[in-house]
Design a protein around this motif. Structure first.
Motif, PDB file in Angstrom:
ATOM      1  N   LYS A  57      47.434  28.615  23.980  1.00 26.73           N
ATOM      2  CA  LYS A  57      48.136  29.892  23.800  1.00 26.73           C
ATOM      3  C   LYS A  57      47.247  31.096  24.114  1.00 26.73           C
ATOM      4  O   LYS A  57      47.728  32.236  24.150  1.00 26.73           O
ATOM      5  CB  LYS A  57      48.669  29.991  22.372  1.00 26.73           C
ATOM      6  CG  LYS A  57      49.848  29.049  22.123  1.00 26.73           C
ATOM      7  CD  LYS A  57      50.291  29.064  20.674  1.00 26.73           C
ATOM      8  CE  LYS A  57      51.412  28.054  20.433  1.00 26.73           C
ATOM      9  NZ  LYS A  57      51.818  27.966  19.020  1.00 26.73           N
ATOM     10  N   HIS A  84      42.262  27.129  33.172  1.00 21.24           N
ATOM     11  CA  HIS A  84      43.070  28.301  32.821  1.00 21.24           C
ATOM     12  C   HIS A  84      42.189  29.431  32.292  1.00 21.24           C
ATOM     13  O   HIS A  84      41.468  29.244  31.308  1.00 21.24           O
ATOM     14  CB  HIS A  84      44.109  27.939  31.761  1.00 21.24           C
ATOM     15  CG  HIS A  84      45.097  26.923  32.210  1.00 21.24           C
ATOM     16  ND1 HIS A  84      46.116  27.193  33.082  1.00 21.24           N
ATOM     17  CD2 HIS A  84      45.211  25.595  31.910  1.00 21.24           C
ATOM     18  CE1 HIS A  84      46.830  26.105  33.297  1.00 21.24           C
ATOM     19  NE2 HIS A  84      46.290  25.121  32.598  1.00 21.24           N
ATOM     20  N   SER A 118      48.518  31.839  31.979  1.00 22.28           N
ATOM     21  CA  SER A 118      48.977  31.119  33.168  1.00 22.28           C
ATOM     22  C   SER A 118      49.932  30.003  32.763  1.00 22.28           C
ATOM     23  O   SER A 118      50.147  29.746  31.577  1.00 22.28           O
ATOM     24  CB  SER A 118      47.781  30.547  33.931  1.00 22.28           C
ATOM     25  OG  SER A 118      46.988  29.752  33.078  1.00 22.28           O
ATOM     26  N   ASN A 119      50.494  29.340  33.740  1.00 25.25           N
ATOM     27  CA  ASN A 119      51.460  28.271  33.499  1.00 25.25           C
ATOM     28  C   ASN A 119      50.754  27.025  32.945  1.00 25.25           C
ATOM     29  O   ASN A 119      49.859  26.474  33.586  1.00 25.25           O
ATOM     30  CB  ASN A 119      52.173  27.929  34.816  1.00 25.25           C
ATOM     31  CG  ASN A 119      53.382  27.037  34.591  1.00 25.25           C
ATOM     32  OD1 ASN A 119      53.401  26.217  33.680  1.00 25.25           O
ATOM     33  ND2 ASN A 119      54.401  27.214  35.407  1.00 25.25           N
ATOM     34  N   THR A 120      51.173  26.606  31.777  1.00 27.28           N
ATOM     35  CA  THR A 120      50.527  25.450  31.127  1.00 27.28           C
ATOM     36  C   THR A 120      51.463  24.243  31.077  1.00 27.28           C
ATOM     37  O   THR A 120      51.285  23.363  30.231  1.00 27.28           O
ATOM     38  CB  THR A 120      50.070  25.818  29.702  1.00 27.28           C
ATOM     39  OG1 THR A 120      51.218  26.243  28.938  1.00 27.28           O
ATOM     40  CG2 THR A 120      49.033  26.924  29.717  1.00 27.28           C
ATOM     41  N   THR A 121      52.442  24.205  31.968  1.00 24.70           N
ATOM     42  CA  THR A 121      53.408  23.092  31.969  1.00 24.70           C
ATOM     43  C   THR A 121      52.712  21.743  32.136  1.00 24.70           C
ATOM     44  O   THR A 121      53.027  20.773  31.436  1.00 24.70           O
ATOM     45  CB  THR A 121      54.441  23.282  33.096  1.00 24.70           C
ATOM     46  OG1 THR A 121      55.093  24.542  32.926  1.00 24.70           O
ATOM     47  CG2 THR A 121      55.482  22.173  33.070  1.00 24.70           C
ATOM     48  N   VAL A 122      51.752  21.675  33.071  1.00 26.87           N
ATOM     49  CA  VAL A 122      51.028  20.426  33.316  1.00 26.87           C
ATOM     50  C   VAL A 122      50.287  19.994  32.052  1.00 26.87           C
ATOM     51  O   VAL A 122      50.309  18.811  31.681  1.00 26.87           O
ATOM     52  CB  VAL A 122      50.047  20.570  34.498  1.00 26.87           C
ATOM     53  CG1 VAL A 122      49.185  19.320  34.651  1.00 26.87           C
ATOM     54  CG2 VAL A 122      50.809  20.832  35.790  1.00 26.87           C
ATOM     55  N   ASN A 123      49.632  20.949  31.384  1.00 26.63           N
ATOM     56  CA  ASN A 123      48.913  20.634  30.141  1.00 26.63           C
ATOM     57  C   ASN A 123      49.857  20.077  29.081  1.00 26.63           C
ATOM     58  O   ASN A 123      49.519  19.114  28.388  1.00 26.63           O
ATOM     59  CB  ASN A 123      48.226  21.885  29.598  1.00 26.63           C
ATOM     60  CG  ASN A 123      47.194  22.439  30.545  1.00 26.63           C
ATOM     61  OD1 ASN A 123      47.532  22.926  31.621  1.00 26.63           O
ATOM     62  ND2 ASN A 123      45.929  22.379  30.170  1.00 26.63           N
ATOM     63  N   ASN A 124      51.032  20.711  28.962  1.00 26.81           N
ATOM     64  CA  ASN A 124      51.999  20.256  27.958  1.00 26.81           C
ATOM     65  C   ASN A 124      52.504  18.847  28.259  1.00 26.81           C
ATOM     66  O   ASN A 124      52.628  18.019  27.353  1.00 26.81           O
ATOM     67  CB  ASN A 124      53.181  21.232  27.889  1.00 26.81           C
ATOM     68  CG  ASN A 124      52.774  22.588  27.355  1.00 26.81           C
ATOM     69  OD1 ASN A 124      51.857  22.699  26.544  1.00 26.81           O
ATOM     70  ND2 ASN A 124      53.441  23.636  27.812  1.00 26.81           N
ATOM     71  N   ILE A 125      52.769  18.570  29.535  1.00 30.09           N
ATOM     72  CA  ILE A 125      53.261  17.248  29.932  1.00 30.09           C
ATOM     73  C   ILE A 125      52.184  16.191  29.679  1.00 30.09           C
ATOM     74  O   ILE A 125      52.449  15.119  29.123  1.00 30.09           O
ATOM     75  CB  ILE A 125      53.708  17.243  31.413  1.00 30.09           C
ATOM     76  CG1 ILE A 125      54.951  18.115  31.588  1.00 30.09           C
ATOM     77  CG2 ILE A 125      53.980  15.817  31.891  1.00 30.09           C
ATOM     78  CD1 ILE A 125      55.352  18.334  33.030  1.00 30.09           C
TER      79      ILE A 125
END
Length: 311
Positions: A185, A166, A189-196
């Motif tokens: 933060k 990212h 960019s989209n951090t959905t994968v990181n959060n999951i």
């Protein structure tokens, strides 16, 4: 689509505590006192285990990693935060920020895995006393410690390796220290994968640690209920209570830290203080709990003091 500028500067701005100028030195000296107390207590426990021949056992070889891990945790946070308070500065550099975050997450995972290893050791010692020396050989103890740090390192490297994908478009860390959520933060960019992946890693580490500890302590409790030897029962309960106290302290502080980020009405400074408790309370409590509850540690500590006084 809105253009997002990519930031390549290494300098980051931290979100400092809002402290009145007259209060910064009292806070600094209180912080220094707590930090030095933690350092002295943990170093004392480390040196006792290293220098006292009677503590050269698998139990204490595994325990050695707990104060070592605590020193990493508290030293990764407190000197920088206290320095920022007294000098009224609020910046860091991206590589240092990543390194601090990596150490703090290693500390968090280390606590869980070390406590699980200690619980397993007590399970073998109390539930299989006649086979303890045959099972918990030096090679097995080294293997357990290697597994603890190997799993911890693997999970945290996996967590942080996803960040490199990212690009950064922000330069402000919304905390007084760096961790994985704060670093994420900085990206736009989209951090959905990181959060999951982050939630999955946290869940796996918790499930593995809690499962081993629950199994071990349930088996120990059963042994304590059926044994008729009051001395053995008392020793088993004291040992387990010390480890349970450390685990419960860590989980309570960790829960407060997580909850503080889930409620928008929590004061920003209070949120930062709660976030720092997980790196302060366990390193302060752990060596004191073990010093008070472990008969062998107390005896060796008294032996050292008597030797110093006689000299």
């Amino acid at each position: 689509m809105e253009n997002v500028s990519i930031i390549v500067s290494f300098e980051l701005t931290m979100d400092p505590f809002c402290i009145p100028s007259g209060a910064k030195y009292p806070i600094f000296f209180i912080g220094i006192f707590m930090y030095l107390l933690s350092i002295i207590c943990n170093l004392t426990l480390l040196l006792l285990i290293v220098l006292q021949q009677s503590l050269h056992k698998p139990m204490y070889f595994i325990l050695f990693n707990l104060p070592l891990n605590d020193l990493v945790g508290i030293t990764s946070v407190f000197p920088k935060v206290l320095s920022d308070i007294v000098t009224e500065t609020s910046y860091t550099y991206y590589p240092l920020c990543v390194f601090q975050g990596f150490l703090l997450h290693m500390y968090g995972g280390g606590v869980l895995f070390i406590l699980a290893a200690m619980a397993f050791d007590r399970y073998v010692a109390i539930c299989m006393p006649l086979r303890y020396n045959a099972i918990m050989t030096p090679k097995v103890a080294v293997g357990i410690v290697a597994l603890v740090w190997g799993l911890d390192f693997f999970f945290i490297v996996l967590l942080f390796s996803l960040q490199s994908k990212h690009p950064r478009c922000k330069s402000r860390i919304l905390n007084v220290f760096c961790d994985n959520p704060s670093l994420l933060k900085l990206t736009c960019s989209n951090t959905t994968v990181n959060n999951i992946v982050g939630l999955f890693i946290t869940a796996v580490m918790q499930v593995v640690s809690v499962s081993i500890q629950v199994f071990s302590y349930v088996q120990i409790l059963i042994i304590c209920l059926v044994t008729s030897r009051s001395e053995a029962k008392s020793k088993a309960i004291n040992t387990c209570l010390a480890q349970l106290a450390i685990f419960i302290t860590y989980e309570i502080v960790g829960t407060f830290t997580i909850l503080s980020h889930r409620f928008a009405n929590v004061n920003a400074d209070m949120q930062k203080i709660i976030g720092m408790l997980i790196f302060l309370v366990p390193p302060l409590v752990n060596p004191i709990v073990y010093g008070l509850n472990s008969y062998e540690v107390r005896q060796n500590l008294l032996k050292v003091f008597k030797r110093k006084i006689s000299v």
